[in-house]
Design a protein around this motif. Structure first.
Motif: not given
Length: 128
Positions: A89-96
């Motif tokens: 979740i943290e990886i995707l949130t950072n990307a988006l």
């Protein structure tokens, strides 16, 4: 996009999903990154949503695929799968969305003009 240093089951690593990793992620998971994030946060995820997000995040930050893939798969064999949800979740949130401290709106160094007018004063007195 800058890599984000995240503490997770595998230790402390940098993760980033640049365009190349986002394309690989959506190809390998047959869904766009926002759909993958939604699946993970709502509990409708597939195992590859977690594995590929983490693997691609490591690759994007500079870890060779020949190291990232085996490391992630090994960790999934050792730990409960739900333990990987927060990092994905943290990886995707950072990307988006980007970093929390990434200013949105005003440019850095822009000052708001102070109001030179006076504002009405309020007191606790009752009107007579």
């Amino acid at each position: 996009m800058e890599a984000k240093n995240i503490e997770w089951i595998g230790g402390q690593h940098e993760f980033v999903l640049n365009i190349g990793q986002l394309r690989a992620l959506q190809k390998n998971c047959n869904a766009g990154p926002e759909v993958i994030l939604m699946r993970i946060t709502t509990g409708t995820w597939f195992i590859d949503d977690l594995i590929e997000t983490i693997r691609q995040g490591l690759i994007g930050a500079g870890m060779p695929n020949k190291e990232a893939g085996p490391m992630v798969l090994h960790l999934f064999e050792l730990h409960g799968v739900l333990e990987f949800k927060p990092v994905a979740i943290e990886i995707l949130t950072n990307a988006l969305v980007g970093e929390d401290d990434d200013p949105v709106g005003e440019q850095a160094g822009v000052r708001q003009q102070e109001n030179s007018g006076s504002s009405p004063s309020f007191t606790n007195e009752e009107p007579q």
